[in-house]
Design an enzyme around this catalytic site. Structure first.
Site, short mmCIF file in Angstrom:
data_model
loop_
_atom_site.label_atom_id
_atom_site.label_comp_id
_atom_site.label_asym_id
_atom_site.label_seq_id
_atom_site.Cartn_x
_atom_site.Cartn_y
_atom_site.Cartn_z
N SER A 49 -7.98 0.57 2.74
CA SER A 49 -8.37 0.04 1.44
C SER A 49 -9.55 -0.91 1.59
O SER A 49 -9.86 -1.37 2.70
CB SER A 49 -7.18 -0.72 0.84
N SER A 50 -10.19 -1.19 0.47
CA SER A 50 -11.23 -2.23 0.43
C SER A 50 -10.76 -3.46 -0.33
O SER A 50 -11.53 -4.41 -0.52
CB SER A 50 -12.48 -1.69 -0.25
N GLY A 97 -12.87 -2.36 -7.84
CA GLY A 97 -14.16 -1.70 -7.62
C GLY A 97 -14.27 -0.88 -6.35
O GLY A 97 -15.38 -0.68 -5.86
N ARG A 133 0.84 -1.20 0.00
CA ARG A 133 0.00 0.00 0.00
C ARG A 133 0.87 1.25 0.00
O ARG A 133 1.94 1.27 0.63
CB ARG A 133 -0.88 -0.01 1.25
N THR A 136 -9.00 -0.13 -10.52
CA THR A 136 -8.17 -1.22 -10.00
C THR A 136 -8.20 -2.47 -10.88
O THR A 136 -9.01 -2.58 -11.79
CB THR A 136 -8.60 -1.56 -8.56
N1 GLU Z 1 -8.38 2.69 -3.65
C1 GLU Z 1 -9.31 1.60 -3.59
C2 GLU Z 1 -9.02 0.72 -2.40
O1 GLU Z 1 -7.91 0.65 -1.97
C3 GLU Z 1 -9.18 0.74 -4.77
C4 GLU Z 1 -9.42 1.52 -6.00
C5 GLU Z 1 -10.60 1.15 -6.65
O2 GLU Z 1 -10.85 -0.03 -6.88
O3 GLU Z 1 -11.32 2.08 -6.99
O4 GLU Z 1 -9.89 0.09 -1.91
#
Ligand code: GLU
Length: 631
Positions: free
Chosen positions: A505-506, A526, A137, A439
């Site tokens: 993050s997700s 996503g 990250r 992503t």
């Molecule tokens: N920044 C998002 C995350 O870390 C992922 C980016 C995305 O999929 O839009 O969860």
């Protein structure tokens, strides 16, 4: 566990029987059963030079599902999946192929992945039987504090202004993760693994509709930065579908990493180039943007980290996910635990429900998990991960579940305090933080039994829109994943910015084991919808008796504890959508294109026998491949 396994899970137990069949049939190329067994359990150790497989890699077609042996790769892109297959066919293992595939995605999916961003990798090592993780990250500069995104009057800064500026750029983690994955888990040199991507960038790839559309959607902001316009808007236009897109500057960046190692990006020429551009971006005439605050020591101090995975049990399967700073593993585990608790409360198994009833259970579970993750999960000490992922906590949280009615949104967060005697959930309600939807995810399994599940990103599609001049790659806007101001005044927010901190993050790379053997690997892009997509694909596959490709294709619902829930058109406009509305769910379409996620997965059917699966339609369809198609 109150429930016996569903038919799908009996299938999981059947994997052991399939293993025996595979051995008898000699499915491992040229192997007798004993050799097959030993091959399945003797992956080459890190640093070991392996003999190339005798099979020469074929150019495989772009398909959403493929079954066969020799290893498997699934990603959103044909060129990238083929790169991974070639590495496997030449004797590389699942980590080698994952790094090479990711590097190729950096070329063909430069708006979603690449060396200017970060990500999370899960790796199952067949020798030790252990799942490890790597946290690549991005980090905030050491000079950041909790009000870096706050105006003097206490209001949050304008989101899009921050996205398209140096302020949103964190120290990239992807190159450090690749180096660590190659040295800790892989068998090939990083230089050799980056070679196919360098070639792809230099020779070019054929522009498809998705690449064209993503460029067109970002054209206005790309035009603000001359290096981005030069690289991605040749002749001032998005590249035409069917044309060849070359990125010689990116080929140069890969050549630099191959020659000097990733230290160039943290301490060398690439580091210097990143810092200069992030802190004082070159802009088109009349455009001004705020610079970042990256320093040489921010980059030099960066490390990709080994962390303990999140582990949970779902109907006898071992589900592994990514820990903090991702909330993915925790939220997926809580969702699955809640579904177990709902089934126990109602006595109805997911497999026996109508589709609308299943989606109602699913929506209530994900909304509850989001209430808890927004309150408790971030890159701070003391996140109560064991409590949040415990079945007892989920059992308590399930007390407000009603099979006949949606709970009012937002659902209050719970109390993961280790004492679960009542029906808590009285915490303050929190508004939903923003997260993008970009992503890329890839999965790889090799013939020795190793498995990689890896999500990488530059945050928004097109990241910060700032390209490093002369090097052809976009810088991330990952720091906008921090909450700009506390979600609710007076309630601690674990996801405020801070020095050297990693934004929450997700991302939810997932590996599932059955009886200690790899069973399934999956993930999706996503943003916040990653958590709901991964949970939905898992339960569609495990509980609803869909094939893996059908589980991936099923119309998606993303309920994240906001007033409205996103439903893809095929669900929203269906009788099931109407039933959900009657139950009190407020369904809306996701933003255009009205899709949620772009999942990929691999089902390990037996040692050295795989079904790779990808999207049939979303993002133009994904690319699932195996080294040797056929059973
Ligand atoms: N920044 C998002 C995350 O870390 C992922 C980016 C995305 O999929 O839009 O969860």
């Amino acid at each position: 566990m109150a429930y016996s396994r569903s038919s799908r899970l009996f299938g999981a137990m059947g994997a052991c029987a399939a293993f025996a069949v595979a051995l008898t049939a000699g499915l491992l190329a040229g192997a007798d059963p004993a050799a097959a067994h030993s091959a399945a359990h003797s992956a080459p150790a890190s640093g070991t030079r392996v003999q190339p497989d005798r099979v020469s890699p074929r150019q495989l077609p772009k398909e959403p599902v493929m079954t066969g042996s020799g290893g498997a790769v699934s990603s959103v892109d044909r060129d990238a999946s083929q790169v991974g297959i070639n590495v496997l066919a030449h004797g590389g293992n699942a980590a080698d192929a994952a790094v090479a595939t990711a590097a190729a995605l950096g070329v063909t999916e430069p708006y979603s992945a690449g060396i200017g961003g970060g990500g999370f990798m899960l790796y199952y090592d067949a020798r030790s039987g252990r799942v490890s993780t790597l946290d690549g990250r991005e980090t905030a500069p050491a000079s950041y504090n909790s009000t870096i995104f706050t105006n003097p009057d206490g209001t949050p800064m304008d989101f899009n202004t921050v996205v398209n500026s140096g302020r949103s750029i964190g120290v990239p983690g992807t190159p450090a993760l690749w180096a660590k994955a190659a040295s800790q888990f892989g068998t090939m040199s990083l230089s050799s693994l980056l070679r196919p991507a360098q070639t792809l960038a230099a020779r070019g790839f054929t522009v498809d509709q998705t690449f064209h559309d993503q460029t067109a959607q970002n054209a206005q902001r790309f035009a603000k930065f001359p290096a981005t316009a030069k690289t991605f808007l040749p002749g001032g236009q998005p590249p035409a579908v069917g044309s060849t897109f070359r990125n010689p500057d990116m080929a140069k960046a890969y050549a630099e990493l191959r020659r000097d190692g990733v230290s160039s990006l943290y301490r060398g020429r690439l580091a210097q180039a990143i810092i200069s551009e992030a802190d004082a971006p070159h802009t088109a005439a009349g455009v001004t943007v705020t610079g970042g605050k990256l320093t040489a020591s921010d980059l030099a101090d960066y490390q990709a980290l080994n962390r303990n995975p999140i582990h949970s049990d779902y109907q006898g399967l071992d589900v592994y996910g990514m820990p903090v700073p991702s909330s993915g593993g925790i939220a997926v585990a809580e969702t699955l635990n809640l579904l177990t608790a709902y089934q126990e409360r109602t006595g109805a198994r997911l497999s026996a429900l109508t589709n609308a009833e299943y989606l109602h259970y699913f929506s209530e579970a994900t909304a509850t998990a989001f209430a808890d993750r927004n309150r408790y999960v971030g890159d701070v000490p003391g996140v109560p991960a064991p409590e949040l992922t415990s079945q007892q906590f989920a059992d308590e949280r399930a007390c407000t579940f009603d099979p006949a009615r949606a709970q009012d949104r937002p659902i209050p967060f719970g109390s993961p305090d280790g004492t679960y005697t009542g029906c808590t959930g009285t915490g303050s309600m929190l508004r939903q933080p923003y997260e993008g939807a970009s992503t890329s995810h890839l999965v790889v399994a090799d013939r020795w039994g190793n498995v990689t599940s890896y999500t990488l990103t530059i945050e928004q599609t097109g990241g910060s829109a700032i390209t490093v001049p002369g090097w052809g790659f976009l810088l991330n806007n990952e720091l906008t994943d921090f909450d700009f101001v506390p979600l609710k005044p007076g309630v601690p927010d674990p996801n405020l910015p801070g020095p050297d901190k990693r934004p929450r993050s997700s991302m939810s790379p997932t590996i599932v084991l059955s009886h200690g053997h790899p069973y399934l690997a999956l993930g999706s892009p996503g943003g916040a919808t990653i958590i709901t997509t991964v949970s939905q694909v898992l339960t569609e596959y495990l509980d609803r008796d869909a094939s893996l490709v059908a589980a991936i294709a099923a119309p998606r619902l993303s309920s994240r504890n906001g007033a409205a829930e996103q439903a893809e058109p095929a669900l929203l406009n269906s009788p099931d959508g109407a039933t959900l509305t009657r139950l009190g769910h407020s369904l809306v379409l996701p933003p255009a294109p009205p899709e949620i996620g772009a999942a990929v997965g691999i089902r390990i059917l037996a040692p050295n026998l795989f079904t790779a699966a990808a999207e049939t339609v979303r993002r133009g369809g994904g690319s699932a491949m195996v080294v040797k198609p056929g059973r």
